[in-house]
Structure formats: C-alpha cells, structure tokens
Design a protein around this motif. Structure first.
Motif, PDB file in Angstrom:
ATOM      1  N   UNK A   1     -42.407 -36.527  -0.613  1.00 31.98           N
ATOM      2  CA  UNK A   1     -41.391 -37.571  -0.651  1.00 31.98           C
ATOM      3  C   UNK A   1     -40.154 -37.183  -1.464  1.00 31.98           C
ATOM      4  N   UNK A   2     -40.322 -36.294  -2.467  1.00 29.08           N
ATOM      5  CA  UNK A   2     -39.188 -35.912  -3.306  1.00 29.08           C
ATOM      6  C   UNK A   2     -38.355 -34.801  -2.687  1.00 29.08           C
ATOM      7  N   UNK A   3     -38.861 -34.234  -1.592  1.00 31.17           N
ATOM      8  CA  UNK A   3     -38.162 -33.117  -0.949  1.00 31.17           C
ATOM      9  C   UNK A   3     -37.676 -33.468   0.454  1.00 31.17           C
ATOM     10  N   UNK A   4     -37.777 -34.723   0.811  1.00 31.48           N
ATOM     11  CA  UNK A   4     -37.364 -35.150   2.146  1.00 31.48           C
ATOM     12  C   UNK A   4     -36.507 -36.407   2.038  1.00 31.48           C
ATOM     13  N   UNK A   5     -36.158 -37.003   3.169  1.00 35.43           N
ATOM     14  CA  UNK A   5     -35.318 -38.204   3.160  1.00 35.43           C
ATOM     15  C   UNK A   5     -35.999 -39.318   2.373  1.00 35.43           C
ATOM     16  N   UNK A   6     -35.329 -39.903   1.387  1.00 30.93           N
ATOM     17  CA  UNK A   6     -35.962 -40.965   0.591  1.00 30.93           C
ATOM     18  C   UNK A   6     -36.104 -42.258   1.401  1.00 30.93           C
TER      19      UNK A   6
ATOM     20  N   UNK B   1     -38.595 -41.956   8.069  1.00 28.84           N
ATOM     21  CA  UNK B   1     -39.179 -42.515   9.286  1.00 28.84           C
ATOM     22  C   UNK B   1     -40.612 -42.985   9.074  1.00 28.84           C
ATOM     23  N   UNK B   2     -41.447 -42.159   8.451  1.00 27.94           N
ATOM     24  CA  UNK B   2     -42.874 -42.482   8.351  1.00 27.94           C
ATOM     25  C   UNK B   2     -43.133 -43.773   7.559  1.00 27.94           C
ATOM     26  N   UNK B   3     -42.502 -44.011   6.397  1.00 28.07           N
ATOM     27  CA  UNK B   3     -42.723 -45.292   5.716  1.00 28.07           C
ATOM     28  C   UNK B   3     -42.241 -46.488   6.535  1.00 28.07           C
ATOM     29  N   UNK B   4     -41.116 -46.343   7.248  1.00 30.87           N
ATOM     30  CA  UNK B   4     -40.619 -47.452   8.072  1.00 30.87           C
ATOM     31  C   UNK B   4     -41.614 -47.765   9.178  1.00 30.87           C
ATOM     32  N   UNK B   5     -42.142 -46.736   9.820  1.00 30.08           N
ATOM     33  CA  UNK B   5     -43.105 -46.954  10.893  1.00 30.08           C
ATOM     34  C   UNK B   5     -44.409 -47.522  10.352  1.00 30.08           C
ATOM     35  N   UNK B   6     -44.831 -47.064   9.173  1.00 30.09           N
ATOM     36  CA  UNK B   6     -46.035 -47.640   8.563  1.00 30.09           C
ATOM     37  C   UNK B   6     -45.848 -49.131   8.305  1.00 30.09           C
ATOM     38  N   UNK B   7     -44.707 -49.502   7.721  1.00 31.37           N
ATOM     39  CA  UNK B   7     -44.454 -50.915   7.442  1.00 31.37           C
ATOM     40  C   UNK B   7     -44.369 -51.729   8.730  1.00 31.37           C
ATOM     41  N   UNK B   8     -43.836 -51.132   9.767  1.00 31.99           N
ATOM     42  CA  UNK B   8     -43.782 -51.826  11.057  1.00 31.99           C
ATOM     43  C   UNK B   8     -45.192 -52.148  11.543  1.00 31.99           C
ATOM     44  N   UNK B   9     -46.085 -51.145  11.517  1.00 30.37           N
ATOM     45  CA  UNK B   9     -47.463 -51.391  11.964  1.00 30.37           C
ATOM     46  C   UNK B   9     -48.180 -52.361  11.026  1.00 30.37           C
ATOM     47  N   UNK B  10     -47.860 -52.302   9.721  1.00 28.95           N
ATOM     48  CA  UNK B  10     -48.488 -53.218   8.759  1.00 28.95           C
ATOM     49  C   UNK B  10     -48.086 -54.660   9.040  1.00 28.95           C
ATOM     50  N   UNK B  11     -46.786 -54.907   9.204  1.00 28.76           N
ATOM     51  CA  UNK B  11     -46.316 -56.273   9.452  1.00 28.76           C
ATOM     52  C   UNK B  11     -46.798 -56.798  10.805  1.00 28.76           C
ATOM     53  N   UNK B  12     -46.836 -55.914  11.811  1.00 29.08           N
ATOM     54  CA  UNK B  12     -47.368 -56.334  13.114  1.00 29.08           C
ATOM     55  C   UNK B  12     -48.838 -56.731  12.986  1.00 29.08           C
TER      56      UNK B  12
ATOM     57  N   UNK C   1     -52.830 -43.207   6.814  1.00 29.61           N
ATOM     58  CA  UNK C   1     -53.310 -41.844   6.575  1.00 29.61           C
ATOM     59  C   UNK C   1     -52.156 -40.848   6.643  1.00 29.61           C
ATOM     60  N   UNK C   2     -51.265 -41.031   7.597  1.00 31.99           N
ATOM     61  CA  UNK C   2     -50.128 -40.133   7.726  1.00 31.99           C
ATOM     62  C   UNK C   2     -49.182 -40.266   6.530  1.00 31.99           C
ATOM     63  N   UNK C   3     -49.005 -41.494   6.072  1.00 35.58           N
ATOM     64  CA  UNK C   3     -48.141 -41.741   4.917  1.00 35.58           C
ATOM     65  C   UNK C   3     -48.682 -41.037   3.669  1.00 35.58           C
ATOM     66  N   UNK C   4     -49.992 -41.172   3.424  1.00 37.63           N
ATOM     67  CA  UNK C   4     -50.593 -40.620   2.212  1.00 37.63           C
ATOM     68  C   UNK C   4     -50.754 -39.102   2.268  1.00 37.63           C
ATOM     69  N   UNK C   5     -51.038 -38.572   3.462  1.00 44.58           N
ATOM     70  CA  UNK C   5     -51.324 -37.145   3.579  1.00 44.58           C
ATOM     71  C   UNK C   5     -50.087 -36.296   3.839  1.00 44.58           C
ATOM     72  N   UNK C   6     -49.115 -36.852   4.574  1.00 47.24           N
ATOM     73  CA  UNK C   6     -47.949 -36.057   4.970  1.00 47.24           C
ATOM     74  C   UNK C   6     -46.689 -36.403   4.192  1.00 47.24           C
TER      75      UNK C   6
END
Length: 306
Positions: free
Chosen positions: A220-225, A30-41, A210-215
């Motif tokens: 990333x290797x222990x959660x949904x890829x 979820x977090x990378x998808x949401x980051x990319x959404x805010x980036x493209x917007x 910040x959320x992507x890098x910190x959380x």
C-alpha cells in the motif's frame, strides 16, 4: 408492461453506477474501492438473507431469498469468480480511460454473447444479427480512431484490453445467468434470483478481502493510495438496485430476455452523458457517432432476435 419499465429503470441506474464508479476511482486505489463495493453490496442483501431464513416477514415478497445447499451454491460461487474477474478488469480500465470510450465498448456485450452462442453452441445468425455484429465491429474501429485523438492506441494500450476482457467476461456472465435462471425442463438449473444475487455478492466480498490483505495491503505504501469518497457508497447502491430490477423484470410473466438485455445495455447513453457533462471529456462529436453505431447495432440484434 411493468417488466419493460423495470428494464429501462435498470438501464438508467446502471449508467449512473458506471459514472459513480469513474468518480470513485479518480486517483484512487482500485482494490480497496472494489472491496468496499462488494462489502456494501453484501450488507444491502444480508438483512434479506437473515429475514428469509429466520422469520416469515418476507414471505410472498420479491425480497425473499430461497434456501440452497452446496448443489446450488457451487453454481453461485462460479458466478462470483466470473463477475469479480470482469469487475477487476473493468475497474482498472475505467480508472485510466475516458467514460465515453469505456461505455460504448461495454455496450457491445450483446454482440459478444451472440458470437459466443455462434461459436460454442453452433447457433446460426440471420441477416439482421449479422448486420448488428458488423455495426458493432465498425463502431469499435471508429472508437479506436477517436481514441487516437486523445493519445489512446487501441492496439498497444493495456487498459483497452482490460475493458475488452471485462466486457467478454460480462458476456460470459450473461450467458451463465440464463443457464442459472432457466428451469430444469429447459436445460437450466432453475435457481432463485434472490439466492443468486444475494450470495454471489457475499462470496465476492470474501474473495476481495483476501486480495486486499494479501496483495494490496503489503504494497500500500508503494502504490496508489486509497482515499474515501462518498461516491463509493453510490456505486454499491446503484449497482444493487439496477441488478435487482433486472432480475425482477425477468421473473415477471411475459418478460422477454432479449428485449430486457438490449434495453439494459442502453445504460451507455446515461454514462456517455455523464462523461460529457460532469467529466468534461473530449472529442464528443466523433464519439457520439461511434455511440450511434453501437445503438443501431443493438437495434438490429433486437429485430433479428424477435
């Protein structure tokens, strides 16, 4: 009435946005998808900011971004926090729940706005508005019955709570938008619509980075890829266009925010059809009745707000 046509177009695009969001989140982080959404917007609106501040190309166009200092940007920063919180809960919820359940829950936002005005501002509801609230509550209980057929317990399913929290925060954002856009003589801040829409996306992008890098990145290797999907771009494009048409419709002479907001929630019909036709979701007959109650409740709210 151009503003009404724009409101219907915004609703249709918003329904497509919800549907592409569901597609983008299928077995995805979820977090990378949401980051990319805010980036493209942000990238969509960045040229408007640069052209407005350094050229006169956009003068007298609907894409002109007004200048603002800290006085204006502090309000936009707060909006970014509210909207991003709503999106976080909503993204996690829509990933784990059928679109035909998420859509009707989100469509109850006008009721939440009305109840919020009742509790916070002491406003009084008329008979039609109370009927709309009652129908929305009834539709929610009927949705919980439909959800049980798919193993979804509204009382104990955390994703249901996520969607409800997302809708509540979305209602708060809607009330805050009215405050931001209203002229000072009417008790508002009087911010330019493009100033708000362009900059709140940029602030959200930095928050999500910040959320992507910190959380997410350390775990990333222990959660949904994360995997790339073309629908991620569609999420940003449809959301940005839907919001642009919404704010532009409100800026036109004679536009009635009560009607525009109600029409915009009609996006649930589009997302419901996507859920039925493309995601092949179940129990559509009972959910269609739930959806009909939601729409009827919105009509009652509209009649009561005239």
């Amino acid at each position: 009435m151009m503003w009404l046509l724009l409101a219907f177009l915004s609703a249709a695009l918003l329904g497509c946005y919800d549907s592409f969001k569901k597609e983008a989140l299928q077995a995805n982080a979820v977090i990378p998808v949401l980051f990319l959404n805010t980036l493209f917007c942000s990238l969509i609106f960045l040229p408007c900011i640069l052209a407005s501040y350094h050229t006169d190309w956009l003068q007298d166009s609907p894409f002109l971004v007004a200048r603002g200092g800290w006085h204006e940007h502090r309000y936009i920063l707060l909006k970014s926090v509210i909207v991003l919180s709503s999106w976080l809960f909503g993204y996690f919820g829509i990933k784990h729940l059928p679109l035909t359940i998420v859509g009707p829950i989100n469509a109850t936002r006008p009721v939440m706005v009305l109840v919020g005005a009742l509790l916070v501002f002491g406003e009084k509801l008329n008979g039609w508005q109370w009927l709309g609230v009652a129908l929305a509550v009834a539709s929610f209980f009927m949705l919980s019955r439909s959800g049980k057929k798919e193993g979804i317990d509204f009382k104990h399913d955390r994703w249901i709570y996520f969607v409800v929290l997302s809708a509540l925060l979305g209602a708060v954002s809607g009330l805050y938008d009215k405050y931001l856009m209203a002229p000072p003589e009417n008790g508002g801040v009087g911010l330019d619509r493009m100033l708000v829409q362009s900059w709140y996306n940029i602030y959200q992008c930095f928050m999500m980075l910040a959320m992507l890098l910190l959380l997410w990145w350390p775990q990333r290797k222990h959660t949904t890829p994360f995997h790339w999907h073309w629908s991620i771009i569609c999420v940003s494009v449809f959301l940005s266009t839907a919001d642009f048409l919404y704010f532009y419709a409100l800026s036109l002479p004679g536009a009635m925010i009560s009607i525009v907001s109600m029409v915009r929630r009609g996006s649930v019909i589009v997302s419901f059809l996507f859920g039925a036709l493309f995601f092949h979701e179940h129990n559509l007959k009972s959910k269609a009745l739930d959806l009909a109650l939601v729409v009827l409740g919105m009509l009652c709210l509209y009649i009561g707000s005239r």
